[in-house]
Motif scaffolding. Structure first.
Motif, PDB file in Angstrom:
ATOM      1  N   PHE A 283       0.818  -1.211   0.000  1.00  0.00           N
ATOM      2  CA  PHE A 283       0.000   0.000   0.000  1.00  0.00           C
ATOM      3  C   PHE A 283       0.853   1.263   0.000  1.00  0.00           C
ATOM      4  O   PHE A 283       0.448   2.277  -0.579  1.00  0.00           O
ATOM      5  CB  PHE A 283      -0.942  -0.051   1.204  1.00  0.00           C
ATOM      6  CG  PHE A 283      -1.653  -1.376   1.284  1.00  0.00           C
ATOM      7  CD1 PHE A 283      -2.648  -1.699   0.379  1.00  0.00           C
ATOM      8  CD2 PHE A 283      -1.269  -2.333   2.217  1.00  0.00           C
ATOM      9  CE1 PHE A 283      -3.267  -2.933   0.412  1.00  0.00           C
ATOM     10  CE2 PHE A 283      -1.886  -3.569   2.258  1.00  0.00           C
ATOM     11  CZ  PHE A 283      -2.881  -3.880   1.352  1.00  0.00           C
ATOM     12  N   ARG A 284       2.033   1.182   0.585  1.00  0.00           N
ATOM     13  CA  ARG A 284       2.942   2.333   0.513  1.00  0.00           C
ATOM     14  C   ARG A 284       3.385   2.584  -0.927  1.00  0.00           C
ATOM     15  O   ARG A 284       3.637   3.725  -1.317  1.00  0.00           O
ATOM     16  CB  ARG A 284       4.167   2.083   1.404  1.00  0.00           C
ATOM     17  CG  ARG A 284       3.865   2.191   2.900  1.00  0.00           C
ATOM     18  CD  ARG A 284       5.139   2.384   3.702  1.00  0.00           C
ATOM     19  NE  ARG A 284       6.005   1.218   3.610  1.00  0.00           N
ATOM     20  CZ  ARG A 284       6.121   0.298   4.562  1.00  0.00           C
ATOM     21  NH1 ARG A 284       5.398   0.400   5.677  1.00  0.00           N
ATOM     22  NH2 ARG A 284       6.949  -0.725   4.424  1.00  0.00           N
ATOM     23  N   MET A 287       0.072   4.315  -3.296  1.00  0.00           N
ATOM     24  CA  MET A 287      -0.752   5.420  -2.797  1.00  0.00           C
ATOM     25  C   MET A 287      -1.191   6.381  -3.894  1.00  0.00           C
ATOM     26  O   MET A 287      -2.251   7.003  -3.809  1.00  0.00           O
ATOM     27  CB  MET A 287       0.001   6.196  -1.711  1.00  0.00           C
ATOM     28  CG  MET A 287       0.135   5.457  -0.396  1.00  0.00           C
ATOM     29  SD  MET A 287       1.047   6.443   0.838  1.00  0.00           S
ATOM     30  CE  MET A 287      -0.042   7.861   1.045  1.00  0.00           C
ATOM     31  N   TRP A 288      -0.381   6.520  -4.944  1.00  0.00           N
ATOM     32  CA  TRP A 288      -0.649   7.531  -5.962  1.00  0.00           C
ATOM     33  C   TRP A 288      -1.201   6.941  -7.255  1.00  0.00           C
ATOM     34  O   TRP A 288      -1.377   7.654  -8.239  1.00  0.00           O
ATOM     35  CB  TRP A 288       0.631   8.322  -6.244  1.00  0.00           C
ATOM     36  CG  TRP A 288       1.221   8.855  -4.973  1.00  0.00           C
ATOM     37  CD1 TRP A 288       2.341   8.415  -4.335  1.00  0.00           C
ATOM     38  CD2 TRP A 288       0.686   9.893  -4.151  1.00  0.00           C
ATOM     39  NE1 TRP A 288       2.542   9.104  -3.178  1.00  0.00           N
ATOM     40  CE2 TRP A 288       1.538  10.035  -3.028  1.00  0.00           C
ATOM     41  CE3 TRP A 288      -0.431  10.732  -4.252  1.00  0.00           C
ATOM     42  CZ2 TRP A 288       1.318  10.953  -2.020  1.00  0.00           C
ATOM     43  CZ3 TRP A 288      -0.660  11.656  -3.248  1.00  0.00           C
ATOM     44  CH2 TRP A 288       0.207  11.757  -2.150  1.00  0.00           C
ATOM     45  N   ALA A 312      -1.169   4.188   4.884  1.00  0.00           N
ATOM     46  CA  ALA A 312      -1.020   4.309   3.430  1.00  0.00           C
ATOM     47  C   ALA A 312      -2.363   4.090   2.733  1.00  0.00           C
ATOM     48  O   ALA A 312      -2.705   4.783   1.772  1.00  0.00           O
ATOM     49  CB  ALA A 312       0.017   3.313   2.923  1.00  0.00           C
ATOM     50  N   LEU A 313      -3.151   3.119   3.236  1.00  0.00           N
ATOM     51  CA  LEU A 313      -4.494   2.913   2.700  1.00  0.00           C
ATOM     52  C   LEU A 313      -5.335   4.177   2.876  1.00  0.00           C
ATOM     53  O   LEU A 313      -6.039   4.608   1.968  1.00  0.00           O
ATOM     54  CB  LEU A 313      -5.175   1.745   3.431  1.00  0.00           C
ATOM     55  CG  LEU A 313      -4.856   0.330   2.950  1.00  0.00           C
ATOM     56  CD1 LEU A 313      -5.369  -0.697   3.950  1.00  0.00           C
ATOM     57  CD2 LEU A 313      -5.466   0.083   1.582  1.00  0.00           C
ATOM     58  N   GLY A 315      -4.373   7.125   3.022  1.00  0.00           N
ATOM     59  CA  GLY A 315      -3.880   8.236   2.222  1.00  0.00           C
ATOM     60  C   GLY A 315      -3.915   7.985   0.733  1.00  0.00           C
ATOM     61  O   GLY A 315      -3.472   8.825  -0.051  1.00  0.00           O
ATOM     62  N   THR A 316      -4.451   6.825   0.311  1.00  0.00           N
ATOM     63  CA  THR A 316      -4.498   6.486  -1.118  1.00  0.00           C
ATOM     64  C   THR A 316      -5.483   7.402  -1.841  1.00  0.00           C
ATOM     65  O   THR A 316      -6.688   7.417  -1.539  1.00  0.00           O
ATOM     66  CB  THR A 316      -4.889   5.009  -1.307  1.00  0.00           C
ATOM     67  OG1 THR A 316      -3.915   4.182  -0.674  1.00  0.00           O
ATOM     68  CG2 THR A 316      -4.962   4.659  -2.793  1.00  0.00           C
ATOM     69  N   GLN A 317      -4.972   8.162  -2.787  1.00  0.00           N
ATOM     70  CA  GLN A 317      -5.766   9.182  -3.468  1.00  0.00           C
ATOM     71  C   GLN A 317      -6.925   8.607  -4.272  1.00  0.00           C
ATOM     72  O   GLN A 317      -7.946   9.265  -4.476  1.00  0.00           O
ATOM     73  CB  GLN A 317      -4.858  10.005  -4.393  1.00  0.00           C
ATOM     74  CG  GLN A 317      -3.671  10.644  -3.684  1.00  0.00           C
ATOM     75  CD  GLN A 317      -4.100  11.658  -2.633  1.00  0.00           C
ATOM     76  OE1 GLN A 317      -4.893  12.547  -2.904  1.00  0.00           O
ATOM     77  NE2 GLN A 317      -3.580  11.504  -1.413  1.00  0.00           N
TER      78      GLN A 317
END
Length: 353
Positions: A283-284, A287-288, A312-313, A315-317
């Protein structure tokens, strides 16, 4: 009338006093004393002419009951028939059912756990009454690759769109049999708990016969990241809205990353990857990426996801549509959950433990 200890006598008493001609659905699930005589009584009951859904799962229906149902003028409008877990239904009863004119109205047929052998699938090639059948579930029958071969050869299954073959002792050969069918054009294929492996997944990804799939279940099928990567890179998967690949521990991070970076699965709404050997890095590293921008449900339980992966999950756009997230909360700190609910980019998500 589920799990009510009904027997044939009680069925007769019930319908001799019940005066309702508008009934559309009958559910007798879980009445093991409901035997053939009960279905005989139903088949002769004039007030059931409007019934379109009949559930006889976990009853004790056999050849005689099926014969009466097949000749019934009152149950001729049944379009959804559940006969699962009636182990007295053998090949002869199935043949009578599928050749009956009443079957022409069937849209959904459930025969799960009936202990049907491979040879019984040949019946589907002998009846022209099943052309309107849209859903067929054969879960937990030992039909094997030979049975799928016979089933796939039927020219009368041109209307079938949803096929459920979980736990049927299959290998990747069954995928090729389905692909070579002269009639099948599936939108749903559940083939979980079979040993189809990467060869089966790669066949689904590459063969045109599977290009209409919207719902694919490959849970517990011995696939690895190679099989998932094949699916992710295939234009055939452009219509997928649901993908279940749980309980395949060798999928690992590479499998998730291939999906998150795919340009072919942008319609995906639901993804289940519990028990796939994932950790925080999956997930890191994604993220983008925006390939999963329409995802609404994500199941990640029984993986190795801790604080950094969870954040990271959050913050996933791409996860603007996500509403349900399943993770192992026991691996997280209380402050992680608080952060997710207050500061994460992802909003309106219900976290399931």
């Amino acid at each position: 009338i589920r799990e009510c200890h009904l027997n044939s006598l009680k069925v007769e008493q019930l319908f001799s006093t019940l005066k309702i001609s508008s009934l559309e659905s009958l559910d007798f699930y879980g009445n093991p004393d409901f035997e053939d005589e009960g279905l005989v009584i139903l088949s002769a009951c004039d007030q059931l002419i409007n019934v379109t859904s009949l559930n006889l799962e976990w009853c004790s229906i056999g050849l005689r009951g099926i014969k009466w149902f097949s000749m019934s003028s009152t149950l001729k409008n049944v379009s959804k028939l559940r006969l699962s877990w009636n182990t007295r239904i053998k090949e002869d009863a199935l043949s009578i059912l599928l050749k009956s004119p009443n079957t022409a109205n069937l849209r959904e047929l459930y025969l799960e756990g009936c202990e049907l052998p491979p040879s019984s699938m040949n019946v589907f090639s002998l009846s022209d009454q099943i052309e309107q059948l849209e859903t067929l579930s054969l879960y937990k029958n030992i039909i094997e690759d030979a049975g799928v071969h016979l089933l796939s050869n039927s020219i009368y299954l041109k209307g079938l769109r949803k096929l459920y073959l979980g736990a049927c002792n299959l290998t990747s050969n069954s995928i090729f049999h389905i692909a070579q069918s002269p009639a099948l054009s599936l939108t749903t294929l559940h083939i979980f708990s079979n040993k189809v492996g990467d060869t089966g997944a790669q066949a689904i990804a590459s063969l045109p016969a599977f290009s209409q799939l919207a719902d694919l279940n490959l849970m517990d099928t011995n696939i690895t990241h190679a099989g998932v990567s094949a699916l992710a890179s295939s234009p055939n998967m452009a219509n997928l809205t649901r993908l279940f690949i749980s309980q395949n521990p060798e999928v690992r991070n590479a499998g998730y990353i291939s999906l998150a970076r795919s340009s072919h699965i942008k319609k995906l709404r639901e993804l289940a990857m519990d028990g796939c050997g994932l950790d925080d890095d999956a997930f890191r590293n994604t993220m983008w990426n925006d390939s999963l921008s329409n995802l609404e449900r994500l199941d990640l339980q029984r993986n190795h996801i801790y604080s950094s992966g969870f954040k990271a999950l959050g913050g996933t756009q791409a996860f603007t549509q996500l509403t349900h997230l399943s993770v192992d909360v026991s691996k997280l700190k209380k402050e992680d959950v608080i952060w997710f609910n207050t500061k994460a980019v992802v909003k309106k998500v219900k976290i399931h433990i």
